[in-house]
Design a protein around this motif. Sequence first.
Motif, PDB file in Angstrom:
ATOM      1  N   GLN A 177     -38.916  32.631  27.490  1.00  0.00           N
ATOM      2  CA  GLN A 177     -38.031  33.562  27.462  1.00  0.00           C
ATOM      3  C   GLN A 177     -37.234  33.129  28.763  1.00  0.00           C
ATOM      4  O   GLN A 177     -36.221  33.470  28.946  1.00  0.00           O
ATOM      5  N   THR A 178     -38.095  32.215  29.327  1.00  0.00           N
ATOM      6  CA  THR A 178     -36.937  30.998  30.521  1.00  0.00           C
ATOM      7  C   THR A 178     -36.531  30.248  30.715  1.00  0.00           C
ATOM      8  O   THR A 178     -36.189  29.152  31.585  1.00  0.00           O
ATOM      9  N   GLY A 298     -32.864  38.427  26.823  1.00  0.00           N
ATOM     10  CA  GLY A 298     -33.589  37.883  26.035  1.00  0.00           C
ATOM     11  C   GLY A 298     -35.735  38.108  27.052  1.00  0.00           C
ATOM     12  O   GLY A 298     -36.217  38.099  26.131  1.00  0.00           O
ATOM     13  N   LEU A 299     -35.302  38.892  28.313  1.00  0.00           N
ATOM     14  CA  LEU A 299     -36.328  38.464  29.408  1.00  0.00           C
ATOM     15  C   LEU A 299     -37.135  39.718  29.337  1.00  0.00           C
ATOM     16  O   LEU A 299     -36.104  40.893  29.810  1.00  0.00           O
ATOM     17  N   ASP A 300     -37.776  40.163  28.555  1.00  0.00           N
ATOM     18  CA  ASP A 300     -39.154  41.294  28.998  1.00  0.00           C
ATOM     19  C   ASP A 300     -39.198  41.796  30.939  1.00  0.00           C
ATOM     20  O   ASP A 300     -38.445  41.639  31.393  1.00  0.00           O
TER      21      ASP A 300
END
Length: 343
Positions: A177-178, A298-300
């Motif tokens: 995600q990063t 898209g980052l939790d």
Amino acid sequence: MEKEKVMLPKFNVETYLKDGDAVVAKLKEVEAVADKVHDKGYENIFLLGMGGTYDELEPIQYIINKYSEVEVHLANAAELNVLGNKRLKKGSVVITASASGDTKEIVEAVEWIVKEGIEVVAFTKPETPLGKLATTIITAPVTTGQCEYSYLMFDVLALRLLNRRNEFPKYDAFIAQTKNIFHDLVDIREKFDAKADEIAKAYALEPYSIFVGSGALWGETVLFSMCILEEMQWVRTRAVSSPDFFHGTLELVDKDVPVFLFKGEDECRKLDNRVEAFAKKFTDKLVVIDTAEYAIDGLDPEFRMIVSPMILTALVTERLASYYETYTKHNLAYRRYYRQFEY
């Protein structure tokens, strides 16, 4: 509709993204170093810093303490050289960094630490004094020196160590995600740029400003106020954590004193909110910069705390600093004393 293109003065987007891609490509090597350290075994972790590097390692200590039971210490190299630490022993692993590779206090510390047979992982160049001393070297493949490059590599080293201890099971999700985070950080810069100009225009020439932060953002708060504004801009500042604000510094607040609050996204946000409520009543010059306002696609949500120092450094250490330079008319690269002679 095509997004309006925002020009970022004094910032080369192409070079930044190229270097960012190189950092992301380097993360497998960082992960391999973590695996080697884990497989060898260690009793505790010492994060060894000096000045800005110490501040950059602060959120790593925060992350390790949040997720892990492993003993972790954040050590100031100058203090460690004179005080020592009984917990630093052969079973320890030391993690340090120096872009120049010749930070006097860190080099001195690593010299005697290695002689004690202690593992030292250093983010630096191999040909430097530090690079020649450390047992393991990770070379950052970048030229522009943005703090967020260091944050991501430090995060990966620490989180992989915790993953191998079964304390951070979502490591692979974090990595996935990063992978585009530097593109997101360009977008964040663009969103903040006009505000950065406005803030600097209003406050760059103030005689004194208070900077408040906490939790994962505390290190970056100190870094901006000390390394950027004091060292690079000769601006008088006071950095104070949100909990400590109410035990001294609050008495220096009046309607004409700027208070900058860097609001984070971890448990300490409750403490930030308390400072904000107070400052709204007693100063006309409150500046709140909240990392929660800036999206990472898209980052939790649970990973937001980890990347929040990267967001803040993009906003203030890079964009706000560049506008301070414009209004103070003081070159960010000019020093009177720092590294100018022996002291």
